[in-house]
Design a protein around this motif. Structure first.
Motif, PDB file in Angstrom:
ATOM      1  N   ILE A 203       0.851  -1.189   0.000  1.00  0.00           N
ATOM      2  CA  ILE A 203       0.000   0.000   0.000  1.00  0.00           C
ATOM      3  C   ILE A 203       0.886   1.237   0.000  1.00  0.00           C
ATOM      4  N   TRP A 204       0.595   2.170  -0.921  1.00  0.00           N
ATOM      5  CA  TRP A 204       1.244   3.477  -0.955  1.00  0.00           C
ATOM      6  C   TRP A 204       0.196   4.554  -0.739  1.00  0.00           C
ATOM      7  N   ILE A 205       0.544   5.619  -0.027  1.00  0.00           N
ATOM      8  CA  ILE A 205      -0.327   6.793   0.073  1.00  0.00           C
ATOM      9  C   ILE A 205       0.508   8.012  -0.289  1.00  0.00           C
ATOM     10  N   ASN A 206      -0.010   8.782  -1.237  1.00  0.00           N
ATOM     11  CA  ASN A 206       0.722   9.958  -1.748  1.00  0.00           C
ATOM     12  C   ASN A 206       2.146   9.598  -2.154  1.00  0.00           C
ATOM     13  N   LYS A 207       2.262   8.474  -2.877  1.00  0.00           N
ATOM     14  CA  LYS A 207       3.518   7.966  -3.427  1.00  0.00           C
ATOM     15  C   LYS A 207       4.507   7.477  -2.370  1.00  0.00           C
ATOM     16  N   THR A 208       4.074   7.438  -1.115  1.00  0.00           N
ATOM     17  CA  THR A 208       4.936   6.935  -0.036  1.00  0.00           C
ATOM     18  C   THR A 208       4.507   5.516   0.325  1.00  0.00           C
ATOM     19  N   SER A 245      -3.991   1.105   8.317  1.00  0.00           N
ATOM     20  CA  SER A 245      -4.110   2.448   8.884  1.00  0.00           C
ATOM     21  C   SER A 245      -2.744   3.072   9.125  1.00  0.00           C
ATOM     22  N   ILE A 246      -2.758   4.397   9.199  1.00  0.00           N
ATOM     23  CA  ILE A 246      -1.540   5.157   9.479  1.00  0.00           C
ATOM     24  C   ILE A 246      -1.897   6.285  10.430  1.00  0.00           C
ATOM     25  N   ASN A 247      -1.109   6.448  11.496  1.00  0.00           N
ATOM     26  CA  ASN A 247      -1.349   7.523  12.459  1.00  0.00           C
ATOM     27  C   ASN A 247      -0.016   8.171  12.842  1.00  0.00           C
ATOM     28  N   ASN A 248      -0.013   8.878  13.952  1.00  0.00           N
ATOM     29  CA  ASN A 248       1.201   9.593  14.362  1.00  0.00           C
ATOM     30  C   ASN A 248       2.274   8.680  14.953  1.00  0.00           C
ATOM     31  N   GLU A 249       1.950   7.397  15.090  1.00  0.00           N
ATOM     32  CA  GLU A 249       2.921   6.455  15.653  1.00  0.00           C
ATOM     33  C   GLU A 249       3.488   5.495  14.614  1.00  0.00           C
ATOM     34  N   GLY A 250       2.787   5.313  13.509  1.00  0.00           N
ATOM     35  CA  GLY A 250       3.270   4.381  12.491  1.00  0.00           C
ATOM     36  C   GLY A 250       2.139   3.867  11.630  1.00  0.00           C
ATOM     37  N   SER A 251       2.368   2.742  10.932  1.00  0.00           N
ATOM     38  CA  SER A 251       1.382   2.135  10.043  1.00  0.00           C
ATOM     39  C   SER A 251       1.011   0.753  10.571  1.00  0.00           C
ATOM     40  N   PHE A 252      -0.253   0.386  10.393  1.00  0.00           N
ATOM     41  CA  PHE A 252      -0.813  -0.786  11.068  1.00  0.00           C
ATOM     42  C   PHE A 252      -1.623  -1.641  10.098  1.00  0.00           C
ATOM     43  N   ILE A 253      -1.648  -2.955  10.353  1.00  0.00           N
ATOM     44  CA  ILE A 253      -2.525  -3.892   9.668  1.00  0.00           C
ATOM     45  C   ILE A 253      -3.435  -4.510  10.713  1.00  0.00           C
ATOM     46  N   ASP A 254      -4.732  -4.264  10.590  1.00  0.00           N
ATOM     47  CA  ASP A 254      -5.713  -4.771  11.560  1.00  0.00           C
ATOM     48  C   ASP A 254      -5.306  -4.441  12.998  1.00  0.00           C
ATOM     49  N   GLY A 255      -4.794  -3.226  13.202  1.00  0.00           N
ATOM     50  CA  GLY A 255      -4.447  -2.767  14.537  1.00  0.00           C
ATOM     51  C   GLY A 255      -3.056  -3.133  15.010  1.00  0.00           C
ATOM     52  N   MET A 256      -2.314  -3.904  14.230  1.00  0.00           N
ATOM     53  CA  MET A 256      -0.955  -4.306  14.627  1.00  0.00           C
ATOM     54  C   MET A 256       0.070  -3.472  13.849  1.00  0.00           C
ATOM     55  N   LYS A 257       0.976  -2.840  14.567  1.00  0.00           N
ATOM     56  CA  LYS A 257       1.974  -1.991  13.923  1.00  0.00           C
ATOM     57  C   LYS A 257       2.951  -2.822  13.111  1.00  0.00           C
ATOM     58  N   VAL A 258       3.176  -2.377  11.850  1.00  0.00           N
ATOM     59  CA  VAL A 258       4.080  -3.116  10.968  1.00  0.00           C
ATOM     60  C   VAL A 258       5.166  -2.237  10.357  1.00  0.00           C
ATOM     61  N   SER A 259       5.033  -0.913  10.461  1.00  0.00           N
ATOM     62  CA  SER A 259       6.085  -0.040   9.931  1.00  0.00           C
ATOM     63  C   SER A 259       6.098   1.281  10.690  1.00  0.00           C
ATOM     64  N   ASP A 260       7.177   2.026  10.533  1.00  0.00           N
ATOM     65  CA  ASP A 260       7.332   3.308  11.229  1.00  0.00           C
ATOM     66  C   ASP A 260       6.895   4.502  10.386  1.00  0.00           C
ATOM     67  N   VAL A 261       6.302   4.271   9.231  1.00  0.00           N
ATOM     68  CA  VAL A 261       5.824   5.383   8.400  1.00  0.00           C
ATOM     69  C   VAL A 261       4.632   6.032   9.090  1.00  0.00           C
ATOM     70  N   GLU A 264       2.831  12.222   9.203  1.00  0.00           N
ATOM     71  CA  GLU A 264       3.634  13.350   8.720  1.00  0.00           C
ATOM     72  C   GLU A 264       4.417  12.994   7.461  1.00  0.00           C
ATOM     73  N   ASP A 265       4.647  11.697   7.236  1.00  0.00           N
ATOM     74  CA  ASP A 265       5.434  11.268   6.085  1.00  0.00           C
ATOM     75  C   ASP A 265       4.659  11.293   4.774  1.00  0.00           C
ATOM     76  N   ILE A 266       3.314  11.381   4.851  1.00  0.00           N
ATOM     77  CA  ILE A 266       2.532  11.381   3.618  1.00  0.00           C
ATOM     78  C   ILE A 266       2.056  12.788   3.234  1.00  0.00           C
ATOM     79  N   HIS A 267       2.385  13.801   4.062  1.00  0.00           N
ATOM     80  CA  HIS A 267       2.206  15.221   3.719  1.00  0.00           C
ATOM     81  C   HIS A 267       0.793  15.517   3.192  1.00  0.00           C
ATOM     82  N   LEU A 268      -0.200  15.243   4.020  1.00  0.00           N
ATOM     83  CA  LEU A 268      -1.587  15.418   3.601  1.00  0.00           C
ATOM     84  C   LEU A 268      -1.885  16.827   3.106  1.00  0.00           C
ATOM     85  N   LYS A 269      -1.381  17.842   3.790  1.00  0.00           N
ATOM     86  CA  LYS A 269      -1.720  19.223   3.464  1.00  0.00           C
ATOM     87  C   LYS A 269      -1.076  19.704   2.169  1.00  0.00           C
TER      88      LYS A 269
END
Length: 310
Positions: A203-208, A245-261, A264-269
């Motif tokens: 999964i990529w969001i905003n090319k990240t 999902s992705i939040n301020n702590e990292g990226s998750f699959i079904d609630g389990m963290k799997v990456s540190d992205v 802020e890394d996907i620059h929504l604004k």
């Protein structure tokens, strides 16, 4: 007061207020009567004869159901005088407790049909179909340009990806974004099906690139709940509903963290849209293809759902 949806004639009962309706339904003979009348309209004599009950008992139950708004009666001419023709007022009856009035959603939800991709790159075997038919030609990547793709309920490929552009509601909402969550039904893709056919779906969001999930297999042991009958199970019948999902702590699959992205890394604004890409990379450890299930296929009858939490 109960709610009625005109399109399906569905009654939604509020058990806190509509006790008279619940009381009318709390009778086995009256339930049997409604079931009988779903098949055909009958008069009171015909109901009594079919149910083998006294006419007076049937007349009383008809009156109770009519008073509760569950039965419709029409007057029609009979050989002697008039007769009451009875039919149910609703096809479906649901009991639902009301949501608290002060409940306010803390998220915005957008569902994207799987055929509304804005960019794609796929390798064969590949294809797409609507709940009614195959779209274009199988294993021909150019078929994904067919305008009929808007109706797609299933997409598949060996390697490659699909990109979707969601409106970026965060630009017009002053609240702070706390999480983005994607949900979709996915499986691996192999000729026929194989429950032990791993595939790395990224999964990529905003090319990240935010995460990769290893799908266990391609499922066809039984027909999907919404998969049309003409589509045989050996052609991939259903997938697994996954939440990324992705939040301020990292990226998750079904609630389990799997990456540190992080968010802020996907620059929504910095973007007018939220660009979501789903795919299988050629250099993945497990190159097992991908099926994306949408409306009219699989077990969940949904497209790709993006929730923005505040």
């Amino acid at each position: 007061m109960e709610t009625v949806t005109e399109a399906e004639r569905t009654l939604i009962i509020n058990p806190l207020k509509d006790l008279n309706v619940l009381k009318a339904l709390a009778s086995e003979p009256r339930i049997q009567m409604l079931e009988l009348l779903r098949k055909q309209k009958l008069n009171i004599n015909e109901i009594a004869e079919t149910m083998k009950q006294p006419q007076s008992t049937v007349a009383t139950n008809v009156s109770i159901l009519e008073e509760a708004g569950l039965l419709i009666t029409e007057s029609a001419k009979a050989k002697k005088g008039n007769q009451k023709i009875c039919s149910p007022a609703f096809n479906e009856i649901l009991v639902k407790f009301p949501e608290p009035e002060n409940t306010k959603k803390n998220f915005v939800e957008i569902e994207m049909p799987i055929g509304l991709f804005t960019d794609y790159s796929v390798s064969a075997p590949c294809g797409l179909c609507s709940p009614q038919k195959i779209i274009g030609m199988l294993d021909l990547p150019d078929s994904f340009l067919n305008p009929e793709r808007m109706k797609a309920g299933l997409l598949w490929c060996t390697t490659g990806s699909f990109e979707y552009k969601f409106p970026n509601n965060t630009l017009s909402d002053p609240r702070e974004v706390t999480k983005l969550e994607l949900s979709m039904e996915l499986s691996s893709e192999t000729p026929g099906t194989n429950p032990n056919w791993p595939s790395d779906i990224t999964i990529w969001i905003n090319k990240t690139e935010i995460l990769t999930w290893t799908c266990p297999g391609d499922y066809g042991d039984h027909q999907g709940k919404y998969t049309p009958d003409w589509w045989k199970p050996e052609g991939s019948a259903y997938g697994l509903l996954k939440h990324f999902s992705i939040n301020n702590e990292g990226s998750f699959i079904d609630g389990m963290k799997v990456s540190d992205v992080k968010l802020e890394d996907i620059h929504l604004k910095d973007h007018h849209s939220i660009r979501v890409r789903i795919g299988v990379k050629e250099d993945s450890q497990y190159v097992g293809g991908m099926n994306i299930f949408g409306k009219g296929f699989g077990n969940y009858d949904q497209g790709i759902v993006l929730k923005t939490y505040y």
